[in-house]
Design a protein around this motif. Structure first.
Motif, PDB file in Angstrom:
ATOM      1  N   GLU A 117       0.924  -1.121   0.075  1.00 54.79           N
ATOM      2  CA  GLU A 117       0.095   0.034  -0.139  1.00 54.79           C
ATOM      3  C   GLU A 117       0.892   1.326   0.035  1.00 54.79           C
ATOM      4  O   GLU A 117       0.676   2.212  -0.796  1.00 54.79           O
ATOM      5  N   GLN A 118       1.925   1.165   0.759  1.00 54.82           N
ATOM      6  CA  GLN A 118       3.020   2.113   0.776  1.00 54.82           C
ATOM      7  C   GLN A 118       4.269   1.399   0.568  1.00 54.82           C
ATOM      8  O   GLN A 118       4.441   0.486   1.203  1.00 54.82           O
ATOM      9  N   LEU A 119       5.312   2.172   0.238  1.00 55.78           N
ATOM     10  CA  LEU A 119       6.687   1.603   0.342  1.00 55.78           C
ATOM     11  C   LEU A 119       7.259   1.302   1.466  1.00 55.78           C
ATOM     12  O   LEU A 119       8.104   0.173   1.833  1.00 55.78           O
ATOM     13  N   ILE A 120       6.696   2.057   2.457  1.00 53.48           N
ATOM     14  CA  ILE A 120       7.157   2.050   3.833  1.00 53.48           C
ATOM     15  C   ILE A 120       5.929   1.898   4.651  1.00 53.48           C
ATOM     16  O   ILE A 120       5.128   2.706   4.829  1.00 53.48           O
ATOM     17  N   VAL A 171       8.395   9.286   5.948  1.00 53.39           N
ATOM     18  CA  VAL A 171       8.095   9.634   4.428  1.00 53.39           C
ATOM     19  C   VAL A 171       6.788   8.692   4.042  1.00 53.39           C
ATOM     20  O   VAL A 171       7.236   7.466   4.017  1.00 53.39           O
ATOM     21  N   PRO A 172       5.923   9.391   3.726  1.00 55.11           N
ATOM     22  CA  PRO A 172       4.749   8.416   3.212  1.00 55.11           C
ATOM     23  C   PRO A 172       4.765   8.347   1.664  1.00 55.11           C
ATOM     24  O   PRO A 172       4.343   9.209   1.005  1.00 55.11           O
ATOM     25  N   ILE A 173       4.983   7.227   1.232  1.00 60.50           N
ATOM     26  CA  ILE A 173       5.274   6.998  -0.179  1.00 60.50           C
ATOM     27  C   ILE A 173       4.090   5.941  -0.546  1.00 60.50           C
ATOM     28  O   ILE A 173       4.366   4.979  -0.413  1.00 60.50           O
ATOM     29  N   ILE A 174       3.063   6.694  -1.356  1.00 60.30           N
ATOM     30  CA  ILE A 174       1.804   5.811  -1.639  1.00 60.30           C
ATOM     31  C   ILE A 174       2.226   5.085  -2.956  1.00 60.30           C
ATOM     32  O   ILE A 174       2.848   5.434  -3.845  1.00 60.30           O
ATOM     33  N   ASN A 193      -0.122   2.323  -4.180  1.00 61.45           N
ATOM     34  CA  ASN A 193      -1.185   1.382  -4.657  1.00 61.45           C
ATOM     35  C   ASN A 193      -2.204   2.205  -5.371  1.00 61.45           C
ATOM     36  O   ASN A 193      -3.390   1.847  -5.482  1.00 61.45           O
ATOM     37  N   MET A 194      -1.936   3.350  -5.911  1.00 62.66           N
ATOM     38  CA  MET A 194      -2.872   4.235  -6.767  1.00 62.66           C
ATOM     39  C   MET A 194      -2.372   4.231  -8.448  1.00 62.66           C
ATOM     40  O   MET A 194      -1.268   4.100  -8.543  1.00 62.66           O
ATOM     41  N   ASP A 195      -3.260   4.325  -9.278  1.00 63.32           N
ATOM     42  CA  ASP A 195      -2.882   4.422 -10.597  1.00 63.32           C
ATOM     43  C   ASP A 195      -2.580   5.967 -11.095  1.00 63.32           C
ATOM     44  O   ASP A 195      -3.567   6.762 -10.496  1.00 63.32           O
ATOM     45  N   LEU A 196      -1.841   6.263 -11.866  1.00 64.85           N
ATOM     46  CA  LEU A 196      -1.575   7.525 -12.404  1.00 64.85           C
ATOM     47  C   LEU A 196      -2.164   7.575 -13.991  1.00 64.85           C
ATOM     48  O   LEU A 196      -1.750   6.750 -14.713  1.00 64.85           O
ATOM     49  N   GLU A 197      -3.097   8.301 -13.933  1.00 66.09           N
ATOM     50  CA  GLU A 197      -3.760   8.374 -15.362  1.00 66.09           C
ATOM     51  C   GLU A 197      -3.477   9.630 -15.873  1.00 66.09           C
ATOM     52  O   GLU A 197      -3.588  10.629 -15.580  1.00 66.09           O
ATOM     53  N   ILE A 198      -3.012   9.657 -17.280  1.00 63.91           N
ATOM     54  CA  ILE A 198      -2.397  10.666 -17.966  1.00 63.91           C
ATOM     55  C   ILE A 198      -3.147  10.530 -19.473  1.00 63.91           C
ATOM     56  O   ILE A 198      -2.541   9.380 -20.097  1.00 63.91           O
ATOM     57  N   GLY A 199      -3.892  11.427 -19.988  1.00 62.09           N
ATOM     58  CA  GLY A 199      -4.454  11.019 -21.539  1.00 62.09           C
ATOM     59  C   GLY A 199      -4.869   9.774 -21.893  1.00 62.09           C
ATOM     60  O   GLY A 199      -4.443   9.530 -22.861  1.00 62.09           O
ATOM     61  N   GLY A 200      -5.489   9.159 -20.874  1.00 61.62           N
ATOM     62  CA  GLY A 200      -6.146   8.013 -21.298  1.00 61.62           C
ATOM     63  C   GLY A 200      -5.251   6.834 -20.959  1.00 61.62           C
ATOM     64  O   GLY A 200      -5.641   5.520 -21.019  1.00 61.62           O
ATOM     65  N   LEU A 201      -3.966   7.055 -20.550  1.00 66.64           N
ATOM     66  CA  LEU A 201      -3.112   5.953 -20.449  1.00 66.64           C
ATOM     67  C   LEU A 201      -2.956   5.706 -18.725  1.00 66.64           C
ATOM     68  O   LEU A 201      -2.977   6.682 -18.126  1.00 66.64           O
ATOM     69  N   TYR A 202      -2.760   4.588 -18.306  1.00 61.96           N
ATOM     70  CA  TYR A 202      -2.808   4.246 -16.749  1.00 61.96           C
ATOM     71  C   TYR A 202      -1.322   3.583 -16.506  1.00 61.96           C
ATOM     72  O   TYR A 202      -1.126   2.598 -17.205  1.00 61.96           O
ATOM     73  N   TYR A 203      -0.963   4.364 -15.514  1.00 64.69           N
ATOM     74  CA  TYR A 203       0.533   3.709 -15.115  1.00 64.69           C
ATOM     75  C   TYR A 203       0.214   3.184 -13.880  1.00 64.69           C
ATOM     76  O   TYR A 203      -0.114   3.863 -12.611  1.00 64.69           O
ATOM     77  N   ALA A 234       3.669   3.645  -9.934  1.00 63.29           N
ATOM     78  CA  ALA A 234       4.033   4.831  -9.851  1.00 63.29           C
ATOM     79  C   ALA A 234       4.130   5.324  -8.267  1.00 63.29           C
ATOM     80  O   ALA A 234       3.186   6.550  -8.000  1.00 63.29           O
ATOM     81  N   PRO A 235       4.863   4.934  -7.448  1.00 59.80           N
ATOM     82  CA  PRO A 235       4.771   5.396  -6.207  1.00 59.80           C
ATOM     83  C   PRO A 235       5.153   6.805  -5.980  1.00 59.80           C
ATOM     84  O   PRO A 235       6.306   7.371  -6.795  1.00 59.80           O
ATOM     85  N   PHE A 236       4.473   7.635  -4.986  1.00 56.99           N
ATOM     86  CA  PHE A 236       4.961   9.060  -5.059  1.00 56.99           C
ATOM     87  C   PHE A 236       4.872   9.490  -3.671  1.00 56.99           C
ATOM     88  O   PHE A 236       4.064   8.842  -2.630  1.00 56.99           O
ATOM     89  N   ASN A 237       5.361  10.623  -3.184  1.00 54.93           N
ATOM     90  CA  ASN A 237       5.401  10.997  -1.868  1.00 54.93           C
ATOM     91  C   ASN A 237       5.312  12.475  -1.672  1.00 54.93           C
ATOM     92  O   ASN A 237       5.591  13.234  -2.760  1.00 54.93           O
ATOM     93  N   GLY A 238       4.964  12.895  -0.578  1.00 53.39           N
ATOM     94  CA  GLY A 238       4.896  14.350  -0.104  1.00 53.39           C
ATOM     95  C   GLY A 238       5.643  14.398   1.035  1.00 53.39           C
ATOM     96  O   GLY A 238       6.511  13.536   1.366  1.00 53.39           O
ATOM     97  N   TRP A 239       4.947  15.265   2.054  1.00 49.71           N
ATOM     98  CA  TRP A 239       5.316  14.817   3.591  1.00 49.71           C
ATOM     99  C   TRP A 239       4.196  14.858   4.214  1.00 49.71           C
ATOM    100  O   TRP A 239       3.144  15.213   3.901  1.00 49.71           O
ATOM    101  N   TYR A 240       4.466  14.488   5.595  1.00 51.30           N
ATOM    102  CA  TYR A 240       2.973  14.268   6.138  1.00 51.30           C
ATOM    103  C   TYR A 240       2.612  15.565   6.857  1.00 51.30           C
ATOM    104  O   TYR A 240       3.340  16.642   7.379  1.00 51.30           O
TER     105      TYR A 240
END
Length: 352
Positions: free
Chosen positions: A118-121, A200-203, A205-215, A218-224
């Protein structure tokens, strides 16, 4: 239709980036030709970077969108070996942590690679210990012969597979994951609970959708924001459920609701989380400043004549919400593209 979604994305991107109409039409024609030949198309690195940043800008549940254009985008679609993949994940964790000065970051892989976490950590969950949120992932790790120390804070391994092959796991190096011990400068008994949280919260388990394509990977993070840890992770009944123990560490009377022990403990504990991170040199934001930053984001978007969408229940913080502006206004929860999407739940055994 894929071509329609791709065309809308390219037109929107090129308009925002001031790319002339001739180049725009040329790129749309290239995409159309590729779709006609292969059934799909490939984003350029520039399109991927722009799309990922705008996906953050469009994320209705995120209060931290002011910094959307500061996202570091790592185009890792070329990676196809286990060694490269594992090394790149550890690089993401290390670079995003940045010795505590956390960098917003996303790593985008091809769909040949799957991440089961669900998250990398995340901390493992057992029937009597740890984070109940992680019980399923912990059971999956056990199925792969991973063994935790059976404490409240065992860091789960990375669980993945490449090209539909067997699931594998990777245990992170001990010095890779930065953690913060939670303590309070006026209540030393809190430290005896030995509570801590990762930086660091690194999500993942979500799909990145851009222009009809789904990745899909694509783990991503901000800060808490401090309430994510202090209100939700540690005190929700279906998570660590530690509020009563925390209140007792603050010497509060938990025998009656008239003492307001839950409310008082919650405020002091969030104070402890925020200052523990700060004293450890780890980036974190309090809910007041996060709301002020979101107001600035709203003002910026208005200047560019862009609509701000949002999910109110996520933008109003779970601690003293009426003290911030987000609480007092409504938001349109319309979903726009590009965006981050919750992946459809998969049923059945992940080994088959």
């Amino acid at each position: 239709m894929l071509l329609d979604k791709a065309t809308a994305f390219i037109i929107s991107m090129n308009k925002e980036l001031n790319i002339d109409k001739t180049q725009t039409q040329k790129r749309i024609q290239e995409i159309q030709d590729e779709i006609n030949q292969t059934g799909t198309y490939t984003h350029t690195t520039e399109e991927l970077e722009y799309g990922a940043k705008v996906a953050w800008r469009n994320s209705n549940r995120c209060i931290g969108r002011l910094f959307w254009d500061k996202l570091t985008v790592r185009d890792l679609r070329h990676i196809d070996s286990e060694e490269q993949f594992v090394n790149s994940i550890e690089d993401h964790i290390n670079d995003a942590t940045n010795n505590g000065k956390i960098k917003p970051m996303i790593s985008i892989y091809s769909n040949r690679i799957e991440i089961m976490n669900e998250q990398l950590i995340r901390y493992a969950g057992y029937e009597d210990k740890g984070d109940p949120q992680s019980i399923d992932t912990t059971n999956l790790a056990h199925h792969l012969n991973w063994q935790g120390a059976h404490t409240d804070f065992d860091i789960l391994p990375l669980i993945y597979r490449i090209n539909q092959q067997s699931l594998k796991y990777h245990t992170y190096a001990n010095d890779l994951i930065k953690e913060v011990t939670i303590k309070h400068d006026q209540f030393p008994h809190l430290e005896k609970l030995q509570l801590k949280w990762y930086a660091v919260p690194i999500i993942s388990n979500m799909d990145l959708e851009i222009g009809g394509l789904y990745y899909h990977t694509a783990p991503f993070n901000g800060w808490y924001m401090e309430t994510e840890i202090g209100v939700r992770n540690f005190t929700d009944e279906y998570r660590y459920n530690k509020l009563k123990e925390i209140a007792e560490a603050f010497d509060l009377n938990t025998s009656t609701t008239a003492s307001y022990w839950r409310d008082r403990a919650l405020v002091e504990f969030n104070y402890a989380v925020y200052h523990s991170f700060k004293q450890s040199g780890v980036s974190i934001v309090d809910h007041y400043n996060a709301s002020k930053q979101f107001k600035k984001f709203e003002d910026n978007e208005k200047r560019f004549n862009r609509k701000v969408t949002g999910k109110w229940s996520w933008l109003a913080p779970p601690l003293s919400p009426s003290l911030v502006h987000n609480y007092h206004k409504g938001y349109d929860n319309e979903m726009r593209s590009p965006n981050f999407l919750y992946r459809q739940a998969q049923h059945g055994c992940p080994f088959h």
